[in-house]
Design a protein around this motif. Sequence first.
Motif, PDB file in Angstrom:
ATOM      1  N   VAL A  72       2.422  89.835  16.105  1.00  0.00           N
ATOM      2  CA  VAL A  72       3.978  89.365  15.701  1.00  0.00           C
ATOM      3  C   VAL A  72       4.211  88.043  15.990  1.00  0.00           C
ATOM      4  O   VAL A  72       3.569  87.294  16.941  1.00  0.00           O
ATOM      5  CB  VAL A  72       5.103  90.186  16.276  1.00  0.00           C
ATOM      6  CG1 VAL A  72       4.658  91.778  15.934  1.00  0.00           C
ATOM      7  CG2 VAL A  72       5.021  89.820  17.724  1.00  0.00           C
ATOM      8  N   GLU A  73       4.851  87.496  15.076  1.00  0.00           N
ATOM      9  CA  GLU A  73       5.503  86.189  15.388  1.00  0.00           C
ATOM     10  C   GLU A  73       7.145  86.097  15.088  1.00  0.00           C
ATOM     11  O   GLU A  73       7.624  86.508  14.272  1.00  0.00           O
ATOM     12  CB  GLU A  73       4.847  85.018  14.403  1.00  0.00           C
ATOM     13  CG  GLU A  73       3.422  84.787  14.609  1.00  0.00           C
ATOM     14  CD  GLU A  73       3.002  83.735  13.794  1.00  0.00           C
ATOM     15  OE1 GLU A  73       3.787  83.036  12.924  1.00  0.00           O
ATOM     16  OE2 GLU A  73       1.855  83.385  13.504  1.00  0.00           O
ATOM     17  N   PRO A  74       7.893  85.900  16.379  1.00  0.00           N
ATOM     18  CA  PRO A  74       9.268  85.993  16.213  1.00  0.00           C
ATOM     19  C   PRO A  74       9.640  84.872  15.205  1.00  0.00           C
ATOM     20  O   PRO A  74       9.358  83.397  15.352  1.00  0.00           O
ATOM     21  CB  PRO A  74       9.711  85.757  17.552  1.00  0.00           C
ATOM     22  CG  PRO A  74       8.660  85.942  18.451  1.00  0.00           C
ATOM     23  CD  PRO A  74       7.257  85.692  17.552  1.00  0.00           C
ATOM     24  N   LEU A  75      10.713  85.235  14.072  1.00  0.00           N
ATOM     25  CA  LEU A  75      11.541  84.447  13.423  1.00  0.00           C
ATOM     26  C   LEU A  75      12.802  84.153  14.008  1.00  0.00           C
ATOM     27  O   LEU A  75      13.340  82.951  13.995  1.00  0.00           O
ATOM     28  CB  LEU A  75      11.756  85.009  12.083  1.00  0.00           C
ATOM     29  CG  LEU A  75      10.478  85.023  11.233  1.00  0.00           C
ATOM     30  CD1 LEU A  75      10.868  85.506   9.769  1.00  0.00           C
ATOM     31  CD2 LEU A  75       9.864  83.385  10.770  1.00  0.00           C
ATOM     32  N   LEU A  76      13.441  85.228  14.579  1.00  0.00           N
ATOM     33  CA  LEU A  76      14.845  85.117  15.290  1.00  0.00           C
ATOM     34  C   LEU A  76      14.867  86.365  16.109  1.00  0.00           C
ATOM     35  O   LEU A  76      15.124  87.332  15.544  1.00  0.00           O
ATOM     36  CB  LEU A  76      15.774  84.802  13.973  1.00  0.00           C
ATOM     37  CG  LEU A  76      17.531  84.437  14.576  1.00  0.00           C
ATOM     38  CD1 LEU A  76      18.024  83.833  13.280  1.00  0.00           C
ATOM     39  CD2 LEU A  76      18.188  85.503  15.015  1.00  0.00           C
ATOM     40  N   TYR A 132      12.186  82.057  18.561  1.00  0.00           N
ATOM     41  CA  TYR A 132      12.758  81.803  17.214  1.00  0.00           C
ATOM     42  C   TYR A 132      11.770  80.703  16.635  1.00  0.00           C
ATOM     43  O   TYR A 132      11.166  80.097  17.402  1.00  0.00           O
ATOM     44  CB  TYR A 132      14.337  81.277  17.414  1.00  0.00           C
ATOM     45  CG  TYR A 132      14.464  80.197  18.093  1.00  0.00           C
ATOM     46  CD1 TYR A 132      14.455  78.776  17.259  1.00  0.00           C
ATOM     47  CD2 TYR A 132      14.663  80.070  19.203  1.00  0.00           C
ATOM     48  CE1 TYR A 132      14.610  77.715  18.051  1.00  0.00           C
ATOM     49  CE2 TYR A 132      14.688  78.850  20.075  1.00  0.00           C
ATOM     50  CZ  TYR A 132      14.703  77.810  19.538  1.00  0.00           C
ATOM     51  OH  TYR A 132      15.025  76.409  19.951  1.00  0.00           O
ATOM     52  N   ASN A 133      11.863  80.647  15.249  1.00  0.00           N
ATOM     53  CA  ASN A 133      10.956  79.489  14.513  1.00  0.00           C
ATOM     54  C   ASN A 133      12.282  78.545  14.223  1.00  0.00           C
ATOM     55  O   ASN A 133      13.225  78.734  13.536  1.00  0.00           O
ATOM     56  CB  ASN A 133      10.336  80.132  13.366  1.00  0.00           C
ATOM     57  CG  ASN A 133       9.706  79.286  12.622  1.00  0.00           C
ATOM     58  OD1 ASN A 133      10.273  78.171  12.088  1.00  0.00           O
ATOM     59  ND2 ASN A 133       8.369  79.601  12.474  1.00  0.00           N
ATOM     60  N   PRO A 134      11.995  77.523  14.838  1.00  0.00           N
ATOM     61  CA  PRO A 134      13.119  76.444  14.424  1.00  0.00           C
ATOM     62  C   PRO A 134      13.434  75.905  13.233  1.00  0.00           C
ATOM     63  O   PRO A 134      14.584  75.993  12.700  1.00  0.00           O
ATOM     64  CB  PRO A 134      12.643  75.067  15.185  1.00  0.00           C
ATOM     65  CG  PRO A 134      11.760  75.662  16.260  1.00  0.00           C
ATOM     66  CD  PRO A 134      10.979  76.816  15.628  1.00  0.00           C
ATOM     67  N   ALA A 135      12.377  76.118  12.195  1.00  0.00           N
ATOM     68  CA  ALA A 135      12.517  75.710  10.573  1.00  0.00           C
ATOM     69  C   ALA A 135      13.333  76.901  10.114  1.00  0.00           C
ATOM     70  O   ALA A 135      14.198  76.591   9.475  1.00  0.00           O
ATOM     71  CB  ALA A 135      11.274  75.627  10.035  1.00  0.00           C
ATOM     72  N   PHE A 136      12.811  78.049  10.414  1.00  0.00           N
ATOM     73  CA  PHE A 136      13.601  79.340   9.846  1.00  0.00           C
ATOM     74  C   PHE A 136      15.017  79.303  10.454  1.00  0.00           C
ATOM     75  O   PHE A 136      15.887  79.626   9.761  1.00  0.00           O
ATOM     76  CB  PHE A 136      12.783  80.475  10.128  1.00  0.00           C
ATOM     77  CG  PHE A 136      13.391  81.828   9.722  1.00  0.00           C
ATOM     78  CD1 PHE A 136      13.266  82.182   8.363  1.00  0.00           C
ATOM     79  CD2 PHE A 136      14.305  82.589  10.301  1.00  0.00           C
ATOM     80  CE1 PHE A 136      13.637  83.241   7.747  1.00  0.00           C
ATOM     81  CE2 PHE A 136      14.711  83.872   9.670  1.00  0.00           C
ATOM     82  CZ  PHE A 136      14.447  84.213   8.375  1.00  0.00           C
ATOM     83  N   LEU A 137      15.287  78.801  11.653  1.00  0.00           N
ATOM     84  CA  LEU A 137      16.771  79.178  12.068  1.00  0.00           C
ATOM     85  C   LEU A 137      17.456  78.125  11.393  1.00  0.00           C
ATOM     86  O   LEU A 137      18.783  78.487  11.202  1.00  0.00           O
ATOM     87  CB  LEU A 137      16.577  78.854  13.574  1.00  0.00           C
ATOM     88  CG  LEU A 137      17.843  79.125  14.395  1.00  0.00           C
ATOM     89  CD1 LEU A 137      17.978  80.606  14.559  1.00  0.00           C
ATOM     90  CD2 LEU A 137      17.945  78.576  15.769  1.00  0.00           C
TER      91      LEU A 137
END
Length: 616
Positions: free
Chosen positions: A323-327, A415-420
Motif C-alpha cells: 500500500v501507498e498512503p494518499l491521505l 500522505y502524498n503531498p501532490a495528491f493532498l
Amino acid sequence: LPPNFHPLIPSDSLVGPTCKTWRAVSSQTWLSQVSRSLRSVTSHRFCTAPAAALFASRFSRVLRSSKFGSVRTMADTAKPEAGSAPAGAATESAEASKPQIEWATLKEGKAEVLHLPGEAFYNPAQVQNRDLSVAVLREFHKICEAEAAERKASGKSQGQTPPYEGLRVLEGLSATGLRAVRYAKEIDGIREVVANDFSAAAVESITRNIEHNSVQQKVTASHADASMLMYQCRDVEKRFHVVDLDPYGSAAPFLDGAVQSVADGGLLAVTCTDLAVLCGNHSEACHSKYGSTSLRGKHCHEFALRIVVSCVEAHANRYRRHVEPLLCVHMDFYVRLFLRVYTSPNAVKRSPSKQAMVYQCNGCGVYHFAPLGKVVEKGNSIKYLPGLGPPCGESCEHCQHKHQLGGPIWTQPLYNPAFLDKVKAQLTDNQQEFASYKRIFGIVTALGEELPAIPLFYDLTVLSRHLNVSCPSNAAFSSALLNAGYSYSHSHTCPTAFKTDAPPQALWDIMRAWTKLHPVKKPKEGSPAAALLAQENKLLPDVDFTVRAELKKDSKAPKPTPKYMPNPQPEWGPMQRAAGFSTQGAASLSSKRARNQGKHAERNKRRKKEGGAEGE
C-alpha cells in the motif's frame, strides 16, 4: 413493545395454525382477527408512532411471505366459522387498519434519503467523512483517467486488467445507501456503485433510496456478507477500482477480503471508530484485531492511524501486494485512510523497513523506533536485512524509568503531498457542495503542514508537566528548535503537539533552559522531574528563545485557516449502534449517561469493605 405484547408479534414461531393467539380458521377470519390485534397494539399507550409504523411494515412482509401462503392453504381446508365476514370486507378492513408510513427525509449533498428511526444506522457526525471521500474520489478518477491515457499513448499492455471506463466502487457496509447515492450523483467518473449490507432492513432502505434518487443506472443494492462478497470478486476482471469500508467499530475483519478485491493501483478507503482499542486503553484487544500493541500518550491518535496502515500493509503483503498512503487523517472519534494498493513482489520485500516497534518511557514519555528491517543498496546489489537490536537500554537514559514496547506501526509518510494539494484545490473550488468544508479543509491543511518523514510527536504541555514548570509558548519553543538548526511543525491531531527531527536530548536541554528562566520547586525524589533536572545540558548548552520573525503574529495579516475547530454540537461522537427493527425507542446518550452514572459505586464500596475485613 412491552413484554406482554410478544404473543401478538408475528414471528416464525407464531405464524401457523397452531398459534395460540389465532386459531386455524379460514383465511378471511384470520385476517380479520389479525387486523383487530394490530389495532389493539398500535393504540396501546406504550406504542409510539414509529414503533407502530415499524410493526406494520414488518407484519406486511410476513403476510406476503411464503410461510403465510402455506398457512392460508392449510386454513382454507377448514370450514368457515358461522358469521365470519365476507372476503372483500375482511381485506378492506385489514387495509384500512394498516397504519400509513410517513417517511422522514434527510438531505446531504445532492442525495436525499428516506428513513425510519431505528431502521438503519445514520450518524450526522460522519458528514465530513463523506464530504472528504467525495473530494478524494473525484481526484482519484482524474488520476485513473490520466494513467489510462498514458498507458494507451505508450502502447503498454494492461495484461488482464480491463480498460478503464469509469470508477467501479464497492461500499461494503452501506446502511442507508447515502454514501453510495452521493457518489453516483456527485462524482462524474462513477460507472457503478455496489451498495452492500448484511442487514435485510438496511438493504430495503438502500433499495428505497436508490429509487427515490433515480440512480438505478449506477447504483446496485446487494444483500450479502461483505467479506464473502469481496472474496467472490478476487478475479482480476471482477475487482473494484475503489473499495470503501465504513463499519461501526473496527474494519479489521474485512481487510483480508478488501486487499484482494481492489484492482491493481486501486483505492482502499477504510474507517475505524474503535479508538478506545487503538489508543491504548485495551492494548490486548488491539493486538488481537490489528496485530499491533497500542500505547497510551498524547500521540495516541496518530499512533492509531499508523497501526491501521501497518495492519492493511500486512494483509496486502500476503498476496504480494503493498500500500501507498494518499491521505490518512484522524477526525473526531475515528481514523480515515485512503490507500492505493499495488501488486509488486519486489516492493513487498521493503515492507519491514517501513514499519517499526516503539519503545516508550513510562516516566518522561520519550520514545525510540526499532525498524523491523532495513534495505542495503550498493550499486546494483540490493539486500534486505532484519532490523538491529533495541535502540535504547532497559531503563530510560533521561529519567531512569522502564520502557513499554508497542507496535509495529507504519513509519513512512501518511500522505502524498501532490495528491493532498489537489484535494485542497478540489475543496476550495467547490466549497458550496461540501457542508463541512471548513472542518475538512482545516484538517487537510494541518496535515499538509506536518513534517512527512517524522512519525509521532511530542506535546509541549506534557513536557512542561513532567518538570512542573509553566508551559512555554509555541513561538518561544519552536524558535528555540529552529535557532538550534532543527525542523519543527504541528500535528493535525492535536493543537499543542509538535513534530521535530531533534533528538530527545535536545528537547530536554531546551526545557531545562526554560526552567532556569522560570524556576520551579524542588521535585520529589525519584520522580522523572528529579532525574531530568539533575542532569546538565549536553547537545544545547546555550538555548536561544528569541522568537523568529516568521513566527511573530501580525494583527494586519489575514487570518489563517482554522485547523482545530470545536465540535458543532453536543454529544458529537459515534452514537449508538443501529437497532435494526427494534420497537424499543433508543434512549439519548445524555439520558443513558445519567442513568449509568455511578452504577458501580455500590459494588466498589462493597469490595473495598470486604477487602478491608480480610486484611484485618
